[in-house]
Scaffold this motif. Structure first.
Motif, short mmCIF file in Angstrom:
data_model
loop_
_atom_site.label_atom_id
_atom_site.label_comp_id
_atom_site.label_asym_id
_atom_site.label_seq_id
_atom_site.Cartn_x
_atom_site.Cartn_y
_atom_site.Cartn_z
N PRO A 1 -8.16 -6.61 -7.49
CA PRO A 1 -8.27 -5.35 -8.23
C PRO A 1 -9.08 -4.27 -7.53
O PRO A 1 -8.88 -3.08 -7.78
N LEU A 2 -10.03 -4.66 -6.65
CA LEU A 2 -10.80 -3.64 -5.93
C LEU A 2 -9.91 -2.83 -5.00
O LEU A 2 -10.26 -1.70 -4.63
N ALA A 3 -8.77 -3.38 -4.61
CA ALA A 3 -7.83 -2.67 -3.75
C ALA A 3 -6.70 -2.03 -4.55
O ALA A 3 -5.76 -1.49 -3.96
N ARG A 4 -6.79 -2.08 -5.87
CA ARG A 4 -5.79 -1.42 -6.70
C ARG A 4 -6.18 0.05 -6.88
O ARG A 4 -7.16 0.38 -7.54
N VAL A 5 -5.40 0.92 -6.27
CA VAL A 5 -5.62 2.36 -6.37
C VAL A 5 -4.28 3.03 -6.68
O VAL A 5 -3.23 2.40 -6.64
N ASN A 6 -4.36 4.31 -7.03
CA ASN A 6 -3.15 5.02 -7.44
C ASN A 6 -3.10 6.39 -6.77
O ASN A 6 -3.97 7.21 -7.04
N PRO A 7 -2.14 6.64 -5.86
CA PRO A 7 -1.04 5.76 -5.47
C PRO A 7 -1.55 4.51 -4.75
O PRO A 7 -2.69 4.49 -4.26
N PRO A 8 -0.69 3.49 -4.65
CA PRO A 8 -1.15 2.22 -4.08
C PRO A 8 -1.30 2.29 -2.57
O PRO A 8 -0.75 3.16 -1.90
N LEU A 9 -2.07 1.36 -2.04
CA LEU A 9 -2.12 1.19 -0.60
C LEU A 9 -0.73 0.84 -0.10
O LEU A 9 -0.01 0.06 -0.73
#
Length: 425
Positions: A273-281
């Motif tokens: 979840p720490l790498a869940r960003v929006n837009p995604p990687l």
């Protein structure tokens, strides 16, 4: 009140000033730039071996107040900004209530005036409540102090509403900042559609969901003559679309964030979840496309999309955790590490994309280190190495995939209006 910054490596990418120089700030303004300055009454910063430039400008942060103070407050967000070298930040309106009225704009400005001194520029909502139904009063929002309009976090899906918003914004000299995603195609999914989503057997967020909206905004900007800014651009094709429309003279600009030119979707496998960003990687090819866009000037600005969440929220399973990461305290160092020390970009170009360019897009008089300008300065060591420890952050948020990473480049002082608001321990 006087502050003398001595013997720093001055970089002003706009005025072309460079070399080892002194800077005297008096009564909040840059008074003198020269060599071997003497001012007995001034507080002195010894900047030998350090870079001195205009304070950084972050055109895309989430300060969470009002409504989500357990994630961040304007006070803690400003403290984080100062620690990261930012002297000015523009905050998105997706609070509770949304910043969709003059009263809400005034609230943000009032709370910012009580913080550490970092300058806060509110961005007003495009639509009431960010619901995408009725437009806000752009003229009233601007009069109250809003510097741009955006429904970031809840991207405007109705093309006709966006067209009307652009026409109104153009009339009042405001830029519209667009989070480009087709909501029907992404549906709050957690990861990029591709190899990793298939490996995890999850539905993904397809790159084309961003690219379709980027193309729509570019076409609307061309048709209306309005200024459109694409937030956190993340795919190589999106960069190509902006490049093409810029060549046609369309008023379109864009930003990206450090995570999109350093990390790929593979981070999900180890950081969750720490790498869940929006837009995604995205993919390695997308990272390379973003870097190329930074190098050739297609991408105008580097922003953070600073998005703090509580530890409890980020501890949820990947598909249930909120998207976003904090970035104010790591952005400069990540950028220097991945772009400057790798040889992709020079310091002057990086500084321009983190100072003057975002200020120009927002139409605010910041981002310059020149005589008569506000005494907003960042002083940093481009060579110092350090390890990211989120427990030392000034932000309430600890949610970063860069935890434990060794970075090269460290902020030593941040000065706003001639006052030191951050000093490295």
């Amino acid at each position: 009140m006087k502050l003398l910054i001595r013997q720093g490596r001055l970089i002003d990418p706009v005025g072309g000033i460079g070399g080892v120089m002194d800077v005297l700030i008096e009564d909040g303004k840059v008074a003198v730039i020269g060599s071997d300055l003497r001012e007995p009454e001034a507080e002195v910063i010894d900047a030998r071996g350090l870079v001195v430039c205009a304070g950084l400008v972050d055109m895309h942060v989430h300060l969470r107040e009002p409504g989500f103070e357990y994630k961040e407050t304007i006070e803690t967000g400003c403290a984080a900004a100062a620690a990261g070298g930012f002297t000015a930040v523009a905050c998105m309106p997706n609070t509770r209530p949304a910043v969709d009225t003059p009263e809400q704009v005034e609230y943000v400005r009032r709370r910012a005036a009580e913080a550490c001194g970092v300058r806060v520029f509110p961005i007003g909502a495009v639509s009431m409540g960010e619901r995408g139904e009725a437009l806000t009063d752009a003229e009233a929002l601007k009069a109250a102090g809003a510097v741009a309009l955006s429904d970031d976090g809840m991207p405007v899906q109705n093309a006709n509403l966006m067209r009307d918003a652009l026409i109104r914004a153009h009339r009042h000299g405001l830029t519209v900042l667009s989070h480009c995603e087709d909501a029907d195609m992404v549906q709050n999914r957690a990861v990029n559609e591709g190899r990793i989503s298939r490996q995890l057997r999850l539905d993904g967020r397809p790159a084309i969901a961003e690219e379709l909206q980027v193309c729509r905004e570019a076409m609307l900007a061309e048709e209306t003559g309005a200024a459109v800014h694409i937030c956190h651009i993340s795919t190589a094709k999106s960069v190509s679309i902006v490049r093409r429309y810029k060549k046609r003279g369309v008023q379109i600009t864009c930003e990206t964030c450090p995570q999109y030119f350093t990390l790929t979707e593979d981070e999900i496998l180890t950081k969750g979840p720490l790498a869940r960003v929006n837009p995604p990687l995205r993919t390695r090819a997308d990272v390379e496309g973003v870097i190329e866009g930074l190098k050739d000037g297609t991408i105008d600005a580097i922003a953070t999309d600073h998005a703090p969440h509580s530890a409890e929220e980020k501890a949820r399973p990947l598909t249930e955790a909120p998207s976003g990461m904090v970035g104010l305290e790591t952005a400069l160092a990540v950028t220097l590490t991945s772009l400057y020390h790798s040889g992709h970009m020079g310091l002057s170009d990086i500084i321009r994309k983190m100072t003057m360019n975002p200020a120009c897009i927002l139409r605010i008089p910041k981002g310059r280190l020149a005589i008569g300008a506000d005494g907003d300065v960042v002083i940093f060591d481009p060579e110092e190495k350090w390890t990211v420890d989120p427990e030392r952050f000034r932000s309430k948020g600890r949610n970063t995939p860069f935890a434990g990473a060794e970075l090269q480049g460290r902020v030593k002082y941040t000065v706003v209006g001639g006052k030191i608001v951050f000093q490295d321990d």
